[in-house]
Design a protein around this motif. Structure first.
Motif, mmCIF file in Angstrom:
data_model
loop_
_atom_site.group_PDB
_atom_site.id
_atom_site.type_symbol
_atom_site.label_atom_id
_atom_site.label_comp_id
_atom_site.label_asym_id
_atom_site.label_seq_id
_atom_site.Cartn_x
_atom_site.Cartn_y
_atom_site.Cartn_z
ATOM 1 N N LYS A 195 -14.138 -40.773 17.625
ATOM 2 C CA LYS A 195 -15.124 -39.692 17.688
ATOM 3 C C LYS A 195 -15.399 -39.344 19.142
ATOM 4 O O LYS A 195 -15.451 -38.168 19.518
ATOM 5 C CB LYS A 195 -16.409 -40.102 16.974
ATOM 6 C CG LYS A 195 -17.479 -39.010 16.984
ATOM 7 C CD LYS A 195 -18.700 -39.407 16.160
ATOM 8 C CE LYS A 195 -19.723 -38.289 16.135
ATOM 9 N NZ LYS A 195 -20.878 -38.615 15.256
ATOM 10 N N LEU A 236 -14.632 -35.739 21.189
ATOM 11 C CA LEU A 236 -15.689 -35.023 21.902
ATOM 12 C C LEU A 236 -15.398 -34.942 23.401
ATOM 13 O O LEU A 236 -15.601 -33.892 24.029
ATOM 14 C CB LEU A 236 -17.029 -35.712 21.663
ATOM 15 C CG LEU A 236 -17.510 -35.727 20.203
ATOM 16 C CD1 LEU A 236 -18.802 -36.530 20.086
ATOM 17 C CD2 LEU A 236 -17.707 -34.313 19.671
ATOM 18 N N TYR A 266 -13.550 -32.324 10.665
ATOM 19 C CA TYR A 266 -14.296 -33.223 11.550
ATOM 20 C C TYR A 266 -15.575 -33.698 10.869
ATOM 21 O O TYR A 266 -15.879 -34.904 10.851
ATOM 22 C CB TYR A 266 -14.624 -32.494 12.855
ATOM 23 C CG TYR A 266 -15.520 -33.278 13.797
ATOM 24 C CD1 TYR A 266 -14.984 -34.128 14.756
ATOM 25 C CD2 TYR A 266 -16.916 -33.151 13.737
ATOM 26 C CE1 TYR A 266 -15.797 -34.842 15.627
ATOM 27 C CE2 TYR A 266 -17.732 -33.869 14.589
ATOM 28 C CZ TYR A 266 -17.169 -34.706 15.531
ATOM 29 O OH TYR A 266 -17.988 -35.430 16.377
ATOM 30 N N ASP A 324 -16.358 -37.561 9.672
ATOM 31 C CA ASP A 324 -17.503 -38.220 10.281
ATOM 32 C C ASP A 324 -18.473 -38.738 9.219
ATOM 33 O O ASP A 324 -18.917 -39.893 9.269
ATOM 34 C CB ASP A 324 -18.222 -37.253 11.220
ATOM 35 C CG ASP A 324 -19.341 -37.908 11.995
ATOM 36 O OD1 ASP A 324 -19.093 -38.950 12.619
ATOM 37 O OD2 ASP A 324 -20.477 -37.387 11.967
ATOM 38 N N ILE A 330 -21.743 -40.815 23.609
ATOM 39 C CA ILE A 330 -21.813 -39.704 22.657
ATOM 40 C C ILE A 330 -23.218 -39.112 22.593
ATOM 41 O O ILE A 330 -23.394 -37.920 22.327
ATOM 42 C CB ILE A 330 -21.347 -40.176 21.260
ATOM 43 C CG1 ILE A 330 -19.827 -40.370 21.275
ATOM 44 C CG2 ILE A 330 -21.738 -39.176 20.162
ATOM 45 C CD1 ILE A 330 -19.276 -40.966 19.990
ATOM 46 N N SER A 343 -23.220 -34.704 22.742
ATOM 47 C CA SER A 343 -24.030 -34.499 21.534
ATOM 48 C C SER A 343 -24.094 -33.018 21.171
ATOM 49 O O SER A 343 -24.138 -32.654 19.992
ATOM 50 C CB SER A 343 -25.440 -35.064 21.727
ATOM 51 O OG SER A 343 -26.140 -34.373 22.737
ATOM 52 N N ASP A 368 -20.766 -32.229 19.502
ATOM 53 C CA ASP A 368 -20.820 -32.779 18.147
ATOM 54 C C ASP A 368 -21.625 -31.868 17.226
ATOM 55 O O ASP A 368 -21.230 -31.616 16.079
ATOM 56 C CB ASP A 368 -21.444 -34.183 18.199
ATOM 57 C CG ASP A 368 -21.557 -34.839 16.840
ATOM 58 O OD1 ASP A 368 -20.529 -34.906 16.121
ATOM 59 O OD2 ASP A 368 -22.653 -35.283 16.481
ATOM 60 N N LYS A 386 -20.203 -29.479 13.802
ATOM 61 C CA LYS A 386 -20.721 -29.695 12.447
ATOM 62 C C LYS A 386 -21.351 -28.427 11.857
ATOM 63 O O LYS A 386 -21.898 -28.465 10.758
ATOM 64 C CB LYS A 386 -21.741 -30.835 12.454
ATOM 65 C CG LYS A 386 -21.087 -32.182 12.738
ATOM 66 C CD LYS A 386 -22.102 -33.288 12.834
ATOM 67 C CE LYS A 386 -21.417 -34.637 13.093
ATOM 68 N NZ LYS A 386 -22.394 -35.726 13.289
#
Length: 352
Positions: free
Chosen positions: A242, A246, A274, A278, A338, A344, A347, A351
């Protein structure tokens, strides 16, 4: 504990014990039975792979996608059941790579989708019904972002998958898509590694279930050592890959903005895959975290020495003085990176 014992008793219907020699039986059949009973989703994916021809005709172009690989190639030792089962998570990892490639073209054919010769695809799946088809675009090899990875996070997989000139590695061949492909394969190996706790429960208790609960039953600690060793090898790759995905995008944002913009703003299929991977990976880790203390409590009640220790910054789990690396300090180091604002934020965008 009573619930655990009842579960184990029910599982004794599966034939054999850990130390039984299987050289005289069909090892291929045994491994298939193990998957069918304990990991039916991965079993279905394996069977689908073998039922899918390697040759496809799409848009009047005929081509081959690899060749059939015997999964026993990835089973290190078939002389004993416990040794064979210990290789199953790694076998599933490798077969998932093959499945993702071949299944993609089978879906294109099945769905009657337009296809241009030369286009490449991967299929990311939770099982044979929940699948995301992703079209690959040219992206830089993962080695280009190697220098941006902090020294403290450069462990074995960094040199195997990131800082390497080995063009056979998917993260070098396909960049960001290759990293996603590795993460996907580790997801399935982790799911299998955890699902096999039911197999190891049975192996630990064989011949002991008629013992009165208040007495100390016969118990073998080796299956628990095997279980925790196998799972922890698949535990770290969740946060590790992960992070690589990123960090790769953070590198591209600065040096290859067209790649970053495409993945974040245009490649809906990548983002969907993804998010799916996750969520599924986090779920299996949560299940393991819930399960682990119950096992440790059980072993303590059976007078089996079990502990966790920090040895020079590295965490180990000990079962009767046998140390098992948990990679917890490294996991937390990746997690800390992360949680920083830039990663972050990426990420979050992936999503959406």
């Amino acid at each position: 504990m009573r619930k655990l014992l009842t579960t184990v008793l029910c599982l004794l219907v599966f034939q054999g014990v850990a130390q039984q020699d299987i050289s005289h039986i069909n090892a291929r059949k045994f491994i298939r039975q193990v998957l069918m009973i304990y990991a039916p989703e991965e079993y279905a994916m394996l069977e689908t792979y073998y039922r899918t021809p390697s040759e496809f005709t799409l848009s009047n172009a005929t081509f081959k996608v690899g060749r059939h690989i015997d999964f026993l190639h990835y089973i290190i030792d078939t002389t004993r059941k416990d040794l064979a089962v210990n290789s199953v998570p790694v076998m599933v990892h490798e077969m998932t790579h093959l499945y993702a490639h071949r299944r993609a073209y089978a879906l294109i054919q099945k769905r009657g989708m337009p296809f241009s010769p030369g286009n490449e695809y991967l299929c990311f799946s939770l099982d044979t019904t929940r699948e995301v088809l992703v079209k690959l675009k040219p992206t830089p090899p993962a080695r280009l972002m190697a220098a941006s990875v902090p020294e403290a996070l450069r462990e074995n997989k960094f040199y195997e998958f990131i800082e390497t000139d080995d063009e056979s590695m998917m993260p070098q061949q396909e960049g960001i898509y290759g990293l996603l492909d590795e993460w996907h394969a580790y997801l399935h190996s982790a799911r299998v590694a955890f699902a096999l706790h039911r197999f190891y429960e049975r192996e630990a208790f064989y011949g002991a279930l008629t013992t009165d609960y208040n007495e100390r039953p016969l118990h073998d600690d080796k299956p628990w050592k095997d279980f925790f060793t196998n799972f922890y090898e698949m535990y770290l790759p969740y946060i590790e890959f992960k992070y690589y995905i990123l960090q790769y995008l953070a590198y591209c944002k600065q040096h290859r903005p067209e790649v970053y913009d495409y993945i974040i703003f245009e490649d809906e299929a990548f983002r969907k895959a993804y998010k799916m991977i996750d969520e599924a990976y986090r779920q299996v880790i949560a299940q393991f975290i819930d399960y682990k203390p119950r096992v440790m409590d059980l072993l303590a009640k059976l007078s089996i020495d079990v502990s966790e220790e920090n040895m020079g910054g590295q965490y180990f789990m000990f079962i009767n003085e046998s140390g098992i690396a948990t990679y917890q300090s490294l996991y937390e180091a990746f997690e800390k990176e992360i949680q920083k604002e830039e990663l972050s934020e990426i990420d979050f965008y992936l999503k959406q």
